[in-house]
Design an enzyme around this catalytic site. Structure first.
Site, PDB file in Angstrom:
ATOM      1  N   ASP A 129       0.780  -1.235   0.000  1.00  0.00           N
ATOM      2  CA  ASP A 129       0.000   0.000   0.000  1.00  0.00           C
ATOM      3  C   ASP A 129       0.816   1.293   0.000  1.00  0.00           C
ATOM      4  O   ASP A 129       0.605   2.161  -0.852  1.00  0.00           O
ATOM      5  CB  ASP A 129      -0.977  -0.014   1.188  1.00  0.00           C
ATOM      6  CG  ASP A 129      -1.978   1.106   1.144  1.00  0.00           C
ATOM      7  OD1 ASP A 129      -2.511   1.349   0.060  1.00  0.00           O
ATOM      8  OD2 ASP A 129      -2.209   1.746   2.182  1.00  0.00           O
ATOM      9  N   CYS A 143     -16.226  -6.686 -17.024  1.00  0.00           N
ATOM     10  CA  CYS A 143     -17.316  -5.783 -16.610  1.00  0.00           C
ATOM     11  C   CYS A 143     -18.435  -5.776 -17.649  1.00  0.00           C
ATOM     12  O   CYS A 143     -19.606  -5.590 -17.312  1.00  0.00           O
ATOM     13  CB  CYS A 143     -16.798  -4.347 -16.436  1.00  0.00           C
ATOM     14  SG  CYS A 143     -15.970  -4.068 -14.865  1.00  0.00           S
ATOM     15  N   CYS A 191     -21.946  -0.089 -10.404  1.00  0.00           N
ATOM     16  CA  CYS A 191     -21.148   0.720  -9.460  1.00  0.00           C
ATOM     17  C   CYS A 191     -21.309   2.213  -9.760  1.00  0.00           C
ATOM     18  O   CYS A 191     -21.433   3.034  -8.845  1.00  0.00           O
ATOM     19  CB  CYS A 191     -19.681   0.303  -9.500  1.00  0.00           C
ATOM     20  SG  CYS A 191     -18.973   0.278 -11.153  1.00  0.00           S
ATOM     21  N   CYS A 232     -19.566   0.846  -4.065  1.00  0.00           N
ATOM     22  CA  CYS A 232     -19.298   0.410  -5.446  1.00  0.00           C
ATOM     23  C   CYS A 232     -18.791  -1.025  -5.510  1.00  0.00           C
ATOM     24  O   CYS A 232     -18.707  -1.614  -6.590  1.00  0.00           O
ATOM     25  CB  CYS A 232     -18.365   1.371  -6.174  1.00  0.00           C
ATOM     26  SG  CYS A 232     -16.795   1.646  -5.346  1.00  0.00           S
TER      27      CYS A 232
END
Ligand code: B12
Ligand code: SF4
Ligand code: SF4
Length: 318
Positions: free
Chosen positions: A134, A188, A194, A248
């Site tokens: 991260d 997708c 979303c 989302c």
């Protein structure tokens, strides 16, 4: 003996990662996307993305000059507790799923350190390595996509066909050459759930036929990263969120049958806390209560600002 891609993936699973793949450690082909995103102001006030630390993301070898491969891993954090939409109680604060349990930075780092030791048992030549979770200047989703872990959804999350998107990413940069994986196709399709569900319309066209995230409008950014006051246009839309936002991902069909983590460190430390209790937290209480939690990131001042907004939006004020 030199270690192989297959052996490393096997070891990663033994170290507790549900997903593992290999990417080459060359210049990032997605850096232009990142630069365009920053130029449009979508990074808001996140200085670590807009200053020279952001520029380091152009090439992972800025972090480890001898790097040849990136072992990308994913660790599930999904537990059996209900989604935001199911929590029909405005007197409770909503903390997003990724921050329910112990701080993932530490959890993933420990498992990646274990992976380094396991690799060294097989790969007897000396090698350089660096762990990233991260905070390092690395385009983690780009690396993970290149390593075959998933595709980038319209909600901008990395989604895996079997595992959904409730997982953290981590990387191990290695000076060892390894056979890289290939990215999977985008799944997708024509779905826009979303985009339609986002309360602040933060998922916006990227100008090149795809979608991106305008952090300035994202509840996750506003409640975690933003310091100072939150613009009035967003306060009602924040509803009960006191830290982060999952909407989302909650609505994404790839999460409808997402598996649960077997790691009990991600079980909630304080599930959906009553807003009345949060309002009483002193700085000392906050530090104590969220000592091992990602919630610390908001600082006491940010968390109390969010709590005050959630209380204003709740039936406590009606
Ligand atoms: C800054 C940041 C944020 C910001 C901005 C988010 C964003 N979408 O950019 C804020 C605070 C809003 C945020 C929120 C969240 N975050 Co965050 N965040 C980061 C961080 C530190 C940097 C991301 C970044 O560089 N953004 C800039 C944009 C341009 O980059 P990007 O979205 O990654 O997109 C790149 C690629 O995906 C690729 N790409 C994008 N679209 C496409 C399309 C195609 C076709 C291709 C080929 C490539 C491609 O190019 C882009 C540029 O490199 C990363 C850790 C890291 N070091 O990468 C974690 C990270 C992305 N966050 C994470 C998480 C868990 C969250 C939240 C779920 C937390 C929460 N519940 O509140 C939300 C999700 C919100 C959302 N829909 O993205 C995880 C994501 C895991 C996953 N499965 O995707 C990460 C990877 C941290 C981790 N180590 O686990 N985050
Ligand atoms: S995290 Fe919430 S506010 Fe941010 S893009 Fe997703 S739904 Fe919208
Ligand atoms: S909700 Fe639909 S469009 Fe959005 S990320 Fe999931 S599959 Fe893709």
């Amino acid at each position: 003996m030199p270690i192989t891609t297959a052996e490393i993936k096997g070891l990663a699973r033994e170290c507790g990662f549900e997903l593992a793949g290999i990417a080459s450690a060359g210049p990032s082909s997605d850096f232009d996307r990142f630069s365009n995103w920053r130029e449009k102001g979508f990074a808001a006030e996140m200085g670590y993305l807009t200053d020279r630390r952001g520029d380091l993301r152009a090439d992972p070898r800025n972090l480890l000059p001898s790097a040849q491969s990136i072992v990308c891993v994913g660790k599930l954090y999904n537990t059996s507790h209900p989604h935001t939409a199911d929590l029909n109680d405005t007197k409770r604060g909503w903390i997003s799923r990724y921050a329910w349990g112990e701080d993932y930075h530490e959890v993933l780092r420990q498992s990646l350190e274990m992976l380094v030791s396991r690799i060294a048992e097989t790969h007897t030549e000396p090698f350089d390595w660096k762990i990233c979770v991260d905070t390092a200047p690395l385009l983690e989703r780009s690396c993970a996509r290149a390593a075959g872990l998933g595709w980038i959804g319209k909600n901008t999350c990395l989604i895996n066909q079997q595992q959904g998107s409730w997982f953290f990413l981590g990387e191990l940069l290695l000076s060892i050459p390894l056979l890289p994986d290939a990215p999977p196709p985008d799944r997708c399709g024509t779905c826009t759930r979303c985009i339609d569900a986002c309360p602040t319309s933060a998922i916006v066209p990227d100008g090149a036929g795809g979608w991106t995230l305008d952090s300035r409008a994202c509840i996750s950014y506003l409640t975690i990263e933003k310091r100072g006051d939150i613009d009035k246009e967003f306060t009602e839309k924040i509803s009960s969120h006191v830290f982060g936002c999952d909407i989302c991902q909650d609505v994404c069909p790839w999460n409808s049958r997402a598996p649960m983590t077997a790691d009990n460190r991600f079980e909630p430390l304080w599930f959906a806390p009553p807003l009345a209790d949060l309002a009483e937290l002193t700085e000392g209480d906050f530090r104590h209560k969220f000592k091992r939690s990602p919630v610390r990131r908001a600082k006491h001042s940010g968390f109390m600002r969010n709590t005050a907004i959630a209380i204003k939006n709740s039936e406590l004020c009606r």
